[in-house]
Write a protein that holds these residues in place. Structure first.
Motif, PDB file in Angstrom:
ATOM      1  N   GLY A 154       0.792  -1.225   0.000  1.00 45.76           N
ATOM      2  CA  GLY A 154       0.000   0.000   0.000  1.00 45.76           C
ATOM      3  C   GLY A 154       0.821   1.269   0.000  1.00 45.76           C
ATOM      4  N   SER A 155       2.145   1.129  -0.076  1.00 40.51           N
ATOM      5  CA  SER A 155       3.007   2.321  -0.045  1.00 40.51           C
ATOM      6  C   SER A 155       3.064   3.055  -1.376  1.00 40.51           C
ATOM      7  N   GLY A 156       2.626   2.378  -2.465  1.00 37.72           N
ATOM      8  CA  GLY A 156       2.607   3.026  -3.773  1.00 37.72           C
ATOM      9  C   GLY A 156       3.498   2.390  -4.816  1.00 37.72           C
ATOM     10  N   LYS A 157       4.107   1.247  -4.499  1.00 42.72           N
ATOM     11  CA  LYS A 157       5.033   0.611  -5.436  1.00 42.72           C
ATOM     12  C   LYS A 157       4.330   0.179  -6.729  1.00 42.72           C
ATOM     13  N   THR A 158       3.265  -0.602  -6.586  1.00 42.64           N
ATOM     14  CA  THR A 158       2.571  -1.110  -7.766  1.00 42.64           C
ATOM     15  C   THR A 158       1.891   0.014  -8.542  1.00 42.64           C
ATOM     16  N   THR A 159       1.368   1.007  -7.835  1.00 38.41           N
ATOM     17  CA  THR A 159       0.756   2.149  -8.525  1.00 38.41           C
ATOM     18  C   THR A 159       1.804   2.876  -9.366  1.00 38.41           C
ATOM     19  N   THR A 160       2.995   3.052  -8.822  1.00 40.72           N
ATOM     20  CA  THR A 160       4.077   3.686  -9.582  1.00 40.72           C
ATOM     21  C   THR A 160       4.380   2.882 -10.834  1.00 40.72           C
ATOM     22  N   ILE A 161       4.487   1.574 -10.687  1.00 38.45           N
ATOM     23  CA  ILE A 161       4.776   0.712 -11.835  1.00 38.45           C
ATOM     24  C   ILE A 161       3.652   0.762 -12.857  1.00 38.45           C
ATOM     25  N   ASN A 162       2.396   0.769 -12.403  1.00 31.23           N
ATOM     26  CA  ASN A 162       1.267   0.827 -13.336  1.00 31.23           C
ATOM     27  C   ASN A 162       1.283   2.103 -14.171  1.00 31.23           C
ATOM     28  N   HIS A 163       1.774   3.187 -13.597  1.00 31.50           N
ATOM     29  CA  HIS A 163       1.935   4.414 -14.375  1.00 31.50           C
ATOM     30  C   HIS A 163       3.085   4.271 -15.371  1.00 31.50           C
ATOM     31  N   LEU A 164       4.153   3.629 -14.946  1.00 33.64           N
ATOM     32  CA  LEU A 164       5.321   3.488 -15.822  1.00 33.64           C
ATOM     33  C   LEU A 164       5.036   2.613 -17.035  1.00 33.64           C
ATOM     34  N   ILE A 165       4.189   1.602 -16.866  1.00 30.88           N
ATOM     35  CA  ILE A 165       3.911   0.707 -18.002  1.00 30.88           C
ATOM     36  C   ILE A 165       2.678   1.142 -18.794  1.00 30.88           C
ATOM     37  N   GLY A 166       2.015   2.217 -18.363  1.00 28.71           N
ATOM     38  CA  GLY A 166       0.922   2.778 -19.148  1.00 28.71           C
ATOM     39  C   GLY A 166      -0.455   2.281 -18.808  1.00 28.71           C
ATOM     40  N   ILE A 167      -0.589   1.454 -17.774  1.00 31.77           N
ATOM     41  CA  ILE A 167      -1.920   1.005 -17.364  1.00 31.77           C
ATOM     42  C   ILE A 167      -2.707   2.167 -16.776  1.00 31.77           C
ATOM     43  N   MET A 168      -2.007   3.065 -16.070  1.00 32.60           N
ATOM     44  CA  MET A 168      -2.636   4.232 -15.472  1.00 32.60           C
ATOM     45  C   MET A 168      -2.002   5.496 -16.043  1.00 32.60           C
ATOM     46  N   GLN A 169      -2.801   6.531 -16.207  1.00 33.90           N
ATOM     47  CA  GLN A 169      -2.317   7.807 -16.703  1.00 33.90           C
ATOM     48  C   GLN A 169      -2.080   8.764 -15.539  1.00 33.90           C
ATOM     49  N   PRO A 170      -0.968   9.484 -15.559  1.00 36.14           N
ATOM     50  CA  PRO A 170      -0.674  10.411 -14.461  1.00 36.14           C
ATOM     51  C   PRO A 170      -1.709  11.527 -14.343  1.00 36.14           C
ATOM     52  N   LYS A 171      -2.005  11.896 -13.126  1.00 39.38           N
ATOM     53  CA  LYS A 171      -2.825  13.091 -12.900  1.00 39.38           C
ATOM     54  C   LYS A 171      -1.964  14.337 -13.010  1.00 39.38           C
ATOM     55  N   ALA A 172      -0.679  14.163 -12.730  1.00 42.75           N
ATOM     56  CA  ALA A 172       0.292  15.242 -12.871  1.00 42.75           C
ATOM     57  C   ALA A 172       1.668  14.614 -13.029  1.00 42.75           C
ATOM     58  N   GLY A 173       2.579  15.364 -13.625  1.00 41.75           N
ATOM     59  CA  GLY A 173       3.945  14.884 -13.770  1.00 41.75           C
ATOM     60  C   GLY A 173       4.226  14.246 -15.118  1.00 41.75           C
ATOM     61  N   GLN A 174       5.473  13.827 -15.288  1.00 41.43           N
ATOM     62  CA  GLN A 174       5.934  13.252 -16.547  1.00 41.43           C
ATOM     63  C   GLN A 174       6.728  11.974 -16.320  1.00 41.43           C
ATOM     64  N   ILE A 175       6.643  11.101 -17.309  1.00 41.21           N
ATOM     65  CA  ILE A 175       7.494   9.916 -17.372  1.00 41.21           C
ATOM     66  C   ILE A 175       8.165   9.941 -18.735  1.00 41.21           C
ATOM     67  N   ILE A 176       9.487  10.047 -18.748  1.00 38.99           N
ATOM     68  CA  ILE A 176      10.236  10.158 -19.995  1.00 38.99           C
ATOM     69  C   ILE A 176      11.354   9.126 -20.005  1.00 38.99           C
ATOM     70  N   PHE A 177      11.460   8.399 -21.093  1.00 42.06           N
ATOM     71  CA  PHE A 177      12.560   7.455 -21.255  1.00 42.06           C
ATOM     72  C   PHE A 177      13.293   7.745 -22.553  1.00 42.06           C
TER      73      PHE A 177
END
Length: 243
Positions: A38-61
């Motif tokens: 519940g600390s946010g690990k899986t949520t962070t990963i879900n944003h990184l792989i595109g399952i979830m869209q950020p409400k704010a911020g950027q992910i750039i590779f």
């Protein structure tokens, strides 16, 4: 080829599970996300792989914005989920062919790479098996083989060691070291900390959706001087959250 996560905020519905998270993962390094459930690990990963869209911020590779160029971004990454997801109607060999087609791999090289990975994970005689014949650990090995076979520059992994026997864990760690040496950028969430300093370059300790500490394990223990183990750190965080 650096992964840059800047001021990432996101979650489910109106609730923010992660808030203002920023970090970078350089080419040839492995960063581990650690923390309580519940600390946010899986949520962070879900944003990184595109399952979830950020409400704010950027992910750039490698200069590719995950939101502005999602197809290019997705083609640069492969993912190993915590729970294996396999095609029940495809044999192991057919999983290889599907990966070759999806990532437009050189067929001869990819088949050779697949056979090497099969041998490492003791799957060389399982090519004609269907997933119904696989144990959970074998299914996890299939997911690992397919992700490594894709040979993308960015590798995202969620709790890869769950379900693996000790020999397979050691094999996977050796392969991750190999990928790092080849220049891959790797982000991994894990609860398995023992021996992790050997192959993890940076730890991000998440707590209640935010990065609490970043650095090596010694940096984490310096911030929690009364604790000698990661479990002790988690216990202290849990007790503090109750206050």
């Amino acid at each position: 080829m650096t992964l840059e996560v800047s001021h990432l905020t996101g979650g489910y519905g109106q609730t923010n599970t992660i808030e203002d998270i920023s970090f970078t993962v350089a080419s040839g390094t492995l960063t581990a996300l650690i923390g309580l459930n519940g600390s946010g690990k899986t949520t962070t990963i879900n944003h990184l792989i595109g399952i979830m869209q950020p409400k704010a911020g950027q992910i750039i590779f490698d200069g590719i914005d995950s939101q502005k160029e999602p197809v290019r971004y997705q083609s640069a990454l492969s993912y190993i989920p915590e729970l294996p997801v396999v095609y029940e109607d495809l044999t192991l060999n057919e999983h290889v062919q599907t990966t070759i087609s999806a990532y437009h791999l050189d067929e001869k090289k990819a088949e050779s790479d697949a056979q090497r990975l099969f041998k490492i994970f003791r799957l060389e005689d399982k090519g004609n098996w269907f997933p119904i014949d696989f144990s959970k650990g074998m299914r996890q090995k299939v997911m690992i083989v397919m992700a490594l076979l894709a040979d993308t520059p960015l590798l995202v992994i969620d709790e890869p060691f769950i379900g693996l026997d000790p020999l397979a864990v050691a094999d996977l760690i050796d392969l991750l070291k190999e990928k790092k040496a080849a220049g891959s950028t790797i982000l991994m969430s894990t609860h398995v900390i023992a021996g992790a300093e050997e192959f993890v370059d940076q730890f991000l300790l998440l707590d209640q959706g935010k990065i609490h500490i970043r650095g090596h394990l010694k940096d984490i223990f310096q911030a929690f001087p009364k604790q000698k183990t990661i479990d002790g750190v988690y216990y202290q965080l849990a007790k503090e959250a109750e206050k």
